[in-house]
Write an enzyme that holds these catalytic residues in place. Structure first.
Site, PDB file in Angstrom:
ATOM      1  N   ASN A   1       0.883  -1.168   0.000  1.00  0.00           N
ATOM      2  CA  ASN A   1       0.000   0.000   0.000  1.00  0.00           C
ATOM      3  C   ASN A   1       0.921   1.218   0.000  1.00  0.00           C
ATOM      4  O   ASN A   1       1.508   1.554   1.023  1.00  0.00           O
ATOM      5  CB  ASN A   1      -0.896  -0.019   1.242  1.00  0.00           C
ATOM      6  CG  ASN A   1      -1.715   1.263   1.372  1.00  0.00           C
ATOM      7  OD1 ASN A   1      -1.740   2.090   0.449  1.00  0.00           O
ATOM      8  ND2 ASN A   1      -2.376   1.440   2.500  1.00  0.00           N
TER       9      ASN A   1
ATOM     10  N   LYS B   1       0.232   4.233  -0.232  1.00  0.00           N
ATOM     11  CA  LYS B   1      -0.377   5.431   0.376  1.00  0.00           C
ATOM     12  C   LYS B   1      -0.097   6.648  -0.522  1.00  0.00           C
ATOM     13  O   LYS B   1       0.000   6.485  -1.741  1.00  0.00           O
ATOM     14  CB  LYS B   1       0.122   5.606   1.809  1.00  0.00           C
ATOM     15  CG  LYS B   1      -0.086   4.313   2.620  1.00  0.00           C
ATOM     16  CD  LYS B   1       0.104   4.473   4.099  1.00  0.00           C
ATOM     17  CE  LYS B   1      -0.136   3.126   4.783  1.00  0.00           C
ATOM     18  NZ  LYS B   1      -0.062   3.191   6.239  1.00  0.00           N
TER      19      LYS B   1
ATOM     20  N   HIS C   1      -9.541   1.541   4.815  1.00  0.00           N
ATOM     21  CA  HIS C   1      -8.265   1.668   5.532  1.00  0.00           C
ATOM     22  C   HIS C   1      -8.467   2.597   6.738  1.00  0.00           C
ATOM     23  O   HIS C   1      -9.236   3.564   6.660  1.00  0.00           O
ATOM     24  CB  HIS C   1      -7.190   2.229   4.591  1.00  0.00           C
ATOM     25  CG  HIS C   1      -5.821   2.110   5.182  1.00  0.00           C
ATOM     26  ND1 HIS C   1      -5.346   2.999   6.122  1.00  0.00           N
ATOM     27  CD2 HIS C   1      -4.844   1.186   5.015  1.00  0.00           C
ATOM     28  CE1 HIS C   1      -4.133   2.628   6.497  1.00  0.00           C
ATOM     29  NE2 HIS C   1      -3.802   1.533   5.838  1.00  0.00           N
TER      30      HIS C   1
ATOM     31  N   GLU D   1      -6.764   4.906   7.856  1.00  0.00           N
ATOM     32  CA  GLU D   1      -6.485   6.323   7.579  1.00  0.00           C
ATOM     33  C   GLU D   1      -7.702   6.985   6.935  1.00  0.00           C
ATOM     34  O   GLU D   1      -7.980   8.165   7.181  1.00  0.00           O
ATOM     35  CB  GLU D   1      -5.226   6.445   6.701  1.00  0.00           C
ATOM     36  CG  GLU D   1      -3.967   6.133   7.519  1.00  0.00           C
ATOM     37  CD  GLU D   1      -2.819   5.536   6.735  1.00  0.00           C
ATOM     38  OE1 GLU D   1      -2.829   5.582   5.495  1.00  0.00           O
ATOM     39  OE2 GLU D   1      -1.907   4.992   7.391  1.00  0.00           O
TER      40      GLU D   1
ATOM     41  N   GLU E   1      -5.541  -4.663  10.464  1.00  0.00           N
ATOM     42  CA  GLU E   1      -4.497  -3.666  10.664  1.00  0.00           C
ATOM     43  C   GLU E   1      -4.747  -2.925  11.974  1.00  0.00           C
ATOM     44  O   GLU E   1      -5.526  -1.952  11.999  1.00  0.00           O
ATOM     45  CB  GLU E   1      -4.497  -2.656   9.511  1.00  0.00           C
ATOM     46  CG  GLU E   1      -4.206  -3.269   8.155  1.00  0.00           C
ATOM     47  CD  GLU E   1      -3.598  -2.255   7.196  1.00  0.00           C
ATOM     48  OE1 GLU E   1      -2.605  -2.604   6.563  1.00  0.00           O
ATOM     49  OE2 GLU E   1      -4.100  -1.114   7.098  1.00  0.00           O
TER      50      GLU E   1
ATOM     51  N   GLY F   1       2.608   2.270  10.834  1.00  0.00           N
ATOM     52  CA  GLY F   1       3.600   3.337  10.695  1.00  0.00           C
ATOM     53  C   GLY F   1       4.321   3.679  11.989  1.00  0.00           C
ATOM     54  O   GLY F   1       5.003   4.694  12.079  1.00  0.00           O
TER      55      GLY F   1
ATOM     56  N   SER G   1       3.316  -2.194  10.366  1.00  0.00           N
ATOM     57  CA  SER G   1       4.759  -2.341  10.613  1.00  0.00           C
ATOM     58  C   SER G   1       5.270  -3.744  10.295  1.00  0.00           C
ATOM     59  O   SER G   1       6.123  -4.273  11.004  1.00  0.00           O
ATOM     60  CB  SER G   1       5.111  -1.946  12.052  1.00  0.00           C
ATOM     61  OG  SER G   1       4.813  -0.575  12.256  1.00  0.00           O
TER      62      SER G   1
END
Ligand code: 13P
Length: 248
Positions: free
Chosen positions: A9, A11, A94, A96, A166, A172, A211
């Site tokens: 991904n 991003k 996702h 985010e 996730e 991250g 991660s």
């Protein structure tokens, strides 16, 4: 036996030059890998990546899709458009997008349906925040997110999705779930799929994301219900991404 999938991904990262270098490196070394490999790229780069991936086993994916079919929805990208660029996958829900763009469980379900209707494989993301984990709500949160999608899906379509677990606190941050922690949640998700369809539960890939790096990928992907990874930061470095692919 489910074939594993390692999906990058990207991003909101990349440039024409950086993408070309990254894909050249991945393409050269990932031939003959023992798993499916995909890259989910920013929408403006779909055409570039489509042409760079011609005749490559690496699949192309997008990072989001509109819930609408077409029309006056400024800024949106439709599932049919993604299909025109040979996208096989699209990430939906996702964390985010859920946290920065206010995407609700219901919207994620609508996007999943829209993706399936166009022949895309939705990678449906679920995951708890640190506060939710510390409050003992992990199972309840991920099941609520998954159920919102499952209750809209015809039973026959359940086997057509990919799920990605996730944990938000692992994205991250360099802080990853232990293989046991991840496996526990993956097993809960698979059990819920099995309540709807045993056959689908046996087929649906459940990826881990957060991660995942070359040094922890092997032990995560060795767990019974972890069928691959959704990779953020490490997907932007040829050597790291390939190292993860090689751990399958
Ligand atoms: P990182 O691998 O950078 O933690 O990101 C994971 C992720 O969000 C993939 O979708």
């Amino acid at each position: 036996m489910r074939r594993k999938l390692v999906a990058g991904n990207w991003k909101m990262n990349g440039s024409l030059a950086a993408n070309a270098a990254l894909l050249a490196g991945i393409k050269a070394e990932s031939a003959g890998s023992r798993c499916d490999v995909a890259v989910c790229v920013p929408a403006p780069y779909l055409a570039q990546c489509q042409s760079l991936l011609v005749d490559s086993p690496i699949a192309l994916g997008a990072q989001d899709v509109s819930m609408h079919e077409s029309g006056a929805y400024t800024g949106e990208v439709s599932a049919a458009m993604l299909r025109e660029f040979d996208c096989r996958y699209v990430i939906v829900g996702h964390s985010e997008r859920r946290s920065y763009f206010g995407e609700s469980d219901a919207l994620v379900a609508s996007k999943t349906l829209r993706a399936l209707a166009s022949g895309l494989i939705p990678i449906v993301c679920v995951g708890e925040s640190l506060a939710q984990r510390e409050a003992g709500q992990t199972e309840a949160v991920v099941l609520m997110q998954l159920d919102a999608v499952l209750k809209q899906l015809p039973v026959d379509d359940v086997s057509r999705i990919v799920v990605a677990y996730e944990p938000v606190w692992a994205i991250g941050t360099g802080r990853t779930a232990t293989p046991e922690m991840a496996q526990e949640v993956h097993a809960v998700l698979r059990e819920r799929l099995a309540q709807i369809s045993e056959a689908a539960a046996a087929e649906v890939k459940i990826l881990y994301g957060g991660s995942m790096k070359p040094d922890n990928a092997a032990e995560l992907m060795a767990m019974q219900d972890i069928d691959g990874g959704l990779i953020g930061g490490a997907a932007l470095k040829v050597a790291d991404f390939l190292a993860i692919v090689s751990k399958v």
